[in-house]
Design an enzyme around this catalytic site. Structure first.
Site, PDB file in Angstrom:
ATOM      1  N   THR A  16       0.518  -2.806  -1.827  1.00  0.00           N
ATOM      2  CA  THR A  16       0.055  -3.187  -3.011  1.00  0.00           C
ATOM      3  C   THR A  16       0.822  -3.730  -3.831  1.00  0.00           C
ATOM      4  OG1 THR A  16       1.239  -1.166  -4.089  1.00  0.00           O
ATOM      5  CG2 THR A  16      -1.284  -0.580  -3.367  1.00  0.00           C
ATOM      6  N   THR A  31      12.552   2.784  17.326  1.00  0.00           N
ATOM      7  CA  THR A  31      13.022   0.987  15.776  1.00  0.00           C
ATOM      8  C   THR A  31      11.640   0.096  16.051  1.00  0.00           C
ATOM      9  OG1 THR A  31      13.885  -0.679  15.199  1.00  0.00           O
ATOM     10  CG2 THR A  31      13.918  -0.215  17.847  1.00  0.00           C
ATOM     11  N   ASN A  72       8.944   3.321  -0.147  1.00  0.00           N
ATOM     12  CA  ASN A  72       7.354   3.011   0.331  1.00  0.00           C
ATOM     13  C   ASN A  72       6.133   3.583  -0.325  1.00  0.00           C
ATOM     14  OD1 ASN A  72       8.131   2.840   3.199  1.00  0.00           O
ATOM     15  ND2 ASN A  72       9.499   4.436   2.400  1.00  0.00           N
TER      16      ASN A  72
END
Lengths: 396, 396
Positions: free
Chosen positions: A396, A186, A391
């Site tokens: 952006t 993780t 993803n």
């Protein structure tokens, strides 16, 4: 062992704080602090990626010290930021230590978020007085929220156990929903306990528990630059060291980490399924882990799970290239209790029952290699349209 | 070297045939034959998966023989089909050999499609007379169509070259669009030439060319049970063995395989991008290949490419866990000629120009590890919504 409501606030001797610092977004908790006025023994496990974040470097240097505090931020990984990034981590932890009146070397730091962007040091520094002032037991519930990035919900869990020295508590939090891969499964996980353990006991037990939990889950097979798991336990004159007590501690810590692991899987980016991959009958445990990991990471297996397609051939195929010793004529596969391959021979099965199993959010796939007694369990997710969406739009 | 129109039909001495056999679907060419009346030297490269298909076993046993024919089918992999699957491959190739009046041992076979289902032997046997009768040079164009599964278009290419012994031709076909991974990068690829080469020369050159082409592309990182690449060259009294001629042959074969590789990448399942990943400055070529492969297979890199997101941190991160020797402060990354990371330091770049590059279907990502002189080039695709769609609906 008893499951408790809530998380970190159950653990005596620690206080917590979190702030909206505007590291990347406004109106989002992104800076958090776990603090113990008693110095603690710490154990930590970090990414094995050769490109690792500045706070990972800092933690590696300090993990053997007497630790008071862990400072965390989300929305910026402080990774691939070079010498400046490391200096920034030093400056920030120095300032926190000064305001808490503790040694700089007793502060750990962990970051998560975008790679390659410098931390907004001034913004963080100017929030530190508020962070310190805000320390309280109640603010524990803010900490797992402050470390979230693409997570859709905070992850916390706590248990108590009764030892020969009285009752103790273990609380834990975690964040991470993509880039979760074995070898520190993780991005960030923090555990605290009021049970006092010697450093070497804490370390041994922590490593063992992580290996079976956070290191046995996978979402996309990528290994982060920032993976960090840390546990704190108060330094004491009177350590828990009876072997039965240590066993109780281990069982309790395993329970917390197991629950956090399944919360991570449940919240995997775009995941619609939480799948347990149980490999048995391997020549060795290591072989079992290879097979379980490869099956769990195979895109073709994950898309078949998403599509509720009982395409066991893809499972056999992934096991075949995992590197584990395997013979086609020994291989058996079942979905829950429905056997579909028995020692290399495909079986007739009830399609309707299997479809019902594969329509569940959670089920188990059993793979028996028929080569020995090695076994390993992995947790994995499917790969859905939403994983791609999340993803492809991240920075952006 | 000259690029020719069309594919296999350019090679003298071979004939071809294809049939709709109804192996899984009606009205789809799914059975094909390449035949040479002159016996051939053969070289073959096969999957390294420990679970491998029956026809792969058969080819491994026969590849050293004098070879006349390759029989191919699509829509059924004949993998995970046990002893029965292998017997089926024997029965089918025996019958073909009988009708062609050649030895069984001179027939190779390759299959592609769903795993774990037995071949419809009777259907195939009953088509063999038509298949044999249909042999002609013109039918060459049907063969790359007959081996397609999720491919959206056939892949063929041919070149000629002039040697000291005259002009020769090399033709090739390939299929594969998912499950393409290094270590036999395609499900099926067949090359034929009228240039006569000794078996050991053929083998050496074929392995070298495959390593730089089909073994250097990746779509989803899964390794098939059926990966097969075979080349046939006529047995002769007068072999091409002048070193300059062999070099010409190698260059020509490399050209054919390079073109087939880029056709495979262009037709990757759901792919919207064809990306060249060029790693240089590695300590060794092997290190460069590790980094190029890991970057090319990273889901986070592939989704960033899909989203036109210049998230170079994910590239650095994947290089970091590739196992290659790497130091953050030596790492440089550019998209085409736009440098975005220079020896560990992120650079300012013109976002508009970069966006234009990332909007192209094809571009190159350069990663300089700054550690030595090792280099490697991989071809990869993005991962799009359509990849998920295609692979979650494959067998159902």
């Amino acid at each position: 062992m008893k499951i408790l409501n809530g998380g970190l606030e159950n653990v005596r001797g620690f206080s917590f704080s979190a702030r909206e610092c505007g590291i990347k977004y406004e109106n989002k908790l992104d800076l958090a602090l776990i603090h113990s006025s008693t110095p603690c023994n710490a154990s930590g496990l970090f990414t094995k990626n050769r490109i690792f974040a500045a706070p990972v470097k800092l933690c590696r240097e300090r993990i053997g010290n007497r630790i008071h505090s862990i400072l965390m931020n989300s929305n910026n990984a402080n990774a691939s930021t070079g010498q400046i990034g490391y200096q920034n981590a030093l400056v920030i932890t120095d300032e926190l230590a000064r305001q808490l009146d503790i040694a700089s070397e007793s502060v750990l730091m962990a970051s998560t978020g975008v790679i390659g962007v410098q931390l907004p040091v001034n913004k963080i520094i100017s929030e530190i007085p508020h962070l310190v002032k805000g320390l309280s037991a109640e603010n524990a519930r803010l900490v797992p929220i402050a470390i979230m990035t693409t997570d859709t919900r905070p992850k916390e869990f706590a248990v108590s156990f009764s030892s020969s020295m009285g009752d103790f508590n273990i609380g834990g939090i975690a964040k991470g929903s993509g880039m979760i891969a074995p070898d520190m499964a993780t991005l960030l996980s923090f555990l605290i306990t009021d049970a006092p353990l010697e450093r070497k006991d804490l370390d041994t037990i922590f490593r063992k528990c992580i290996n079976d939990t956070l290191n046995s889950i996978t979402i996309d097979g990528d290994m982060s630059t920032n993976d960090t798991a840390i546990i704190l336990s108060p330094i004491s004159d009177n350590y828990l060291n009876d072997s039965k007590d240590l066993r109780l501690f281990e069982d309790s810590l395993m329970a917390v980490l197991t629950k956090l692991s399944s919360m991570l899987i449940d919240d995997g980016e775009g995941a619609t399924k939480s799948i347990k991959v149980v490999v048995s009958g391997a020549k060795t445990d290591e072989d079992a882990k290879k097979a379980a990991k490869t099956i769990s990471e195979s895109l073709l297996v994950k898309t078949a799970i998403f599509g509720k397609d009982p395409n066991w051939g893809r499972i056999a195929c992934a096991a075949g290239y995992s590197g584990a010793e395997i013979e086609e004529e020994n291989l058996s596969i079942s979905f829950e209790n429905i056997k579909i391959l028995e020692r290399g021979t495909p079986l007739q099965f009830d399609k309707e029952t299997l479809d019902k199993i594969m329509s569940r959010r959670e089920y188990t796939i059993n793979i028996d290699l028929g080569m020995g007694r090695g076994k390993s369990t992995f947790m994995t997710t499917d790969i859905s349209y939403d994983y791609i969406k999340i993803n492809s739009e991240y920075t952006t």
